[in-house]
Design a protein around this motif. Structure first.
Motif, PDB file in Angstrom:
ATOM      1  N   GLU A   1       0.744 -15.709   5.387  1.00 60.53           N
ATOM      2  CA  GLU A   1       1.127 -15.196   6.706  1.00 60.53           C
ATOM      3  C   GLU A   1       2.640 -14.939   6.753  1.00 60.53           C
ATOM      4  O   GLU A   1       3.110 -13.964   7.337  1.00 60.53           O
ATOM      5  CB  GLU A   1       0.747 -16.282   7.717  1.00 60.53           C
TER       6      GLU A   1
ATOM      7  N   LYS B   1       1.735  -4.589   4.933  1.00 67.59           N
ATOM      8  CA  LYS B   1       2.473  -5.871   4.908  1.00 67.59           C
ATOM      9  C   LYS B   1       2.871  -6.203   3.467  1.00 67.59           C
ATOM     10  O   LYS B   1       2.072  -6.068   2.545  1.00 67.59           O
ATOM     11  CB  LYS B   1       1.581  -6.989   5.488  1.00 67.59           C
ATOM     12  N   GLU B   2       4.126  -6.639   3.304  1.00 58.99           N
ATOM     13  CA  GLU B   2       4.635  -6.950   1.963  1.00 58.99           C
ATOM     14  C   GLU B   2       4.628  -8.462   1.717  1.00 58.99           C
ATOM     15  O   GLU B   2       4.835  -9.250   2.641  1.00 58.99           O
ATOM     16  CB  GLU B   2       6.072  -6.455   1.835  1.00 58.99           C
ATOM     17  N   TYR B   3       4.395  -8.819   0.454  1.00 50.22           N
ATOM     18  CA  TYR B   3       4.382 -10.234   0.059  1.00 50.22           C
ATOM     19  C   TYR B   3       5.151 -10.406  -1.237  1.00 50.22           C
ATOM     20  O   TYR B   3       5.011  -9.587  -2.153  1.00 50.22           O
ATOM     21  CB  TYR B   3       2.951 -10.711  -0.236  1.00 50.22           C
TER      22      TYR B   3
ATOM     23  N   LYS C   1       2.108  -4.926  -1.774  1.00 47.56           N
ATOM     24  CA  LYS C   1       1.897  -4.497  -0.390  1.00 47.56           C
ATOM     25  C   LYS C   1       0.399  -4.322  -0.137  1.00 47.56           C
ATOM     26  O   LYS C   1      -0.314  -3.797  -1.005  1.00 47.56           O
ATOM     27  CB  LYS C   1       2.599  -3.148  -0.193  1.00 47.56           C
TER      28      LYS C   1
ATOM     29  N   HIS D   1      -2.457  -2.687   4.950  1.00 50.64           N
ATOM     30  CA  HIS D   1      -1.886  -2.541   6.295  1.00 50.64           C
ATOM     31  C   HIS D   1      -0.375  -2.350   6.245  1.00 50.64           C
ATOM     32  O   HIS D   1       0.283  -2.280   7.282  1.00 50.64           O
ATOM     33  CB  HIS D   1      -2.207  -3.781   7.142  1.00 50.64           C
TER      34      HIS D   1
ATOM     35  N   GLY E   1       4.509 -14.136   4.241  1.00 48.24           N
ATOM     36  CA  GLY E   1       4.981 -13.091   3.320  1.00 48.24           C
ATOM     37  C   GLY E   1       5.118 -13.497   1.859  1.00 48.24           C
ATOM     38  O   GLY E   1       5.983 -12.978   1.149  1.00 48.24           O
TER      39      GLY E   1
END
Ligand code: PLP
Length: 446
Positions: A404, A44-46, A39, A42, A406
């Protein structure tokens, strides 16, 4: 706070293998990880689609691994291995010898894959000197090979983009052709293999008296674009090394510790190296430990009274670090308990089926896979195999799109890399391939 961190990263950092102008346009700061996802600051998870550069095995924040480090911390974090040893480094050595090819009976620790290779090269060089042979001082390595970024490792590497710049700094090494079946126009994979072996034999016939060792990545050239060698090549190279009395250094840094569906990839062809470098997955992707394995025969050539000057004068400050060795032990225990190698074997067949989803895309030229090491080569023209112009940076563009969507990975040129943590489930693998597919379609359509 997040903005502030990004500004600091741009102001103070210089990142490895990174054009900082690219980073400034697309900054990314990871804050945490859980399972096979990470993560950013911000939130956002990947998916960690490349195992944080080919390391991670059991996912992030694995309880048993976290606990092994904490337990070791309550005893000691680090003491030296120069002239003495420590408890986890000694216990780990036994475990490593027990899982390695049987001729390899000794381990020498270091902190990175490049160092493990550097050590193998120096050992091979000094082995012949210690035996009284002053002629064997050169190396053979493979075209498009990659063994790390220190000068010795670069000298036996040959990726033009990374290595050409440092030509004048390198020692000379002969480059033997590597069988890349996709790019071989004159026949099938078997012919490609036979031709490469013939050329290697010719080189050995001419030069073997001056050659200390040959270095080769095991079964797959990773940085060259996940190029899997045709069946029988590694065993053929072993046969030639033995025939011409040249030591064989096998680089298992990327392939070792289950990545290809065997504990070490050379087991696919029952190859017994003389020296073997490993790293990356050894700690499950937690801490920097690497290892050079060798045979009793090589070890014995260094074992003598001190004044006979056969000592191997090499070592690093953090060699055999207790925290690293403790987590490596816990990692190997999990390999056994969770049957990780068997899991990879089973899941890689399903992964192969999932990858077929990409075969029909108009710009996917080749899909290469051994276990959980996969490369998807993008081409401009599928019929002619014509590559995209370098300036198009297609691999990079698709990987940014994947980010972008994920999922994190890093391409090798126009070869997209899928190298997920070994515990990834079929469902997670399916998700990752869907992201890849969408990114390829969106970017190549443009
Ligand atoms: N050897 C191989 C085959 C590799 O793939 C790598 C890294 O990717 C290395 C050596 C270098 O390892 P490290 O980055 O730990 O120095």
């Amino acid at each position: 706070m997040e903005r502030n961190l990004e500004e600091k990263s741009k102001k103070y950092l210089w990142l490895p293998f990174t054009q900082m102008k690219d980073y400034d346009e697309h900054p990314l700061i990871i804050e945490s990880g859980n399972g096979i996802k990470v993560k950013d600051i911000h939130g956002k998870e990947y998916y960690d689609g490349f195992s944080s550069v080919w390391l991670n095995v059991h996912g992030h924040r694995k309880k048993e691994l976290d606990e092994a480090i904490t337990a070791q911390l309550s005893k000691i974090a680090h003491s030296t291995l120069l002239g003495m040893t420590n408890v986890p480094a000694t216990e780990l050595a036994e475990k490593l010898v027990n899982i390695s090819p049987e001729n390899l009976t000794r381990v020498f620790y270091s902190d990175s894959g490049a160092e493990a290779m550097e050590i193998a090269l120096k050992m091979a060089f000094q082995y012949w000197k210690n035996k009284g042979n002053e002629k064997k001082q050169k190396f053979i390595s493979m075209q498009n090979g990659y063994h790390g970024d220190t000068i010795g490792a670069v000298s036996v590497g040959s990726i033009e983009l990374f290595h050409q710049m440092y030509g004048p700094l390198m020692f000379e090494s002969y480059k033997a052709p590597y069988p890349n079946a996709y790019r071989f126009e004159e026949g099938d994979a078997n012919q490609c293999k036979e031709e490469c072996l013939e050329m290697l034999e010719q080189l050995l016939q001419e030069q073997h008296e001056t050659i200390a060792a040959l270095s080769i990545e095991s079964m797959v050239q990773g940085a060259a674009g996940m190029v899997v060698m045709p069946e029988g090549f590694l065993a053929g190279v072993r046969r030639l090394c033995t025939k011409y009395n040249v030591l064989m250094i096998v680089d298992e840094v990327a392939t070792g510790f289950g990545r290809t569906g065997k504990m070490f990839a050379c087991e696919h062809e029952q190859v017994q190296p003389d020296l073997m470098a490993a790293g990356k997955g050894i700690t499950g992707g937690y801490l920097p430990i690497a290892v050079t394995f060798t045979t009793e025969e090589i070890y014995r050539a260094f074992y003598d009274d001190f004044q006979n000057q056969k000592t191997f004068f090499h070592g690093h400050s953090y060699t055999g670090n207790q925290l690293g060795c403790a987590v490596a032990i816990a990692n190997l225990e999990l390999f056994e308990k969770d049957k990780i190698v068997e899991q990879v074997q089973e899941k890689s067949q399903q992964l192969q089926t999932l990858l077929r989803e990409l075969t029909h895309l108009p710009h996917v030229g080749d899909i290469r896979q051994l276990g959980f090491m996969c490369g998807i080569e993008l081409v401009k023209n599928k019929e002619t195999k014509e590559s995209y112009p370098k300036e198009a940076r297609m691999g990079y563009a698709v990987s940014l799109k994947m980010r972008e969507l994920g999922m994190l990975t890093r391409p090798m040129g126009d070869v997209l890399v899928l190298m997920p943590p070994l515990v990834s489930t079929i469902e997670e693998l399916g998700d990752m391939i869907n992201i890849m597919k969408q990114a390829i379609i969106e970017v190549t359509d443009e």
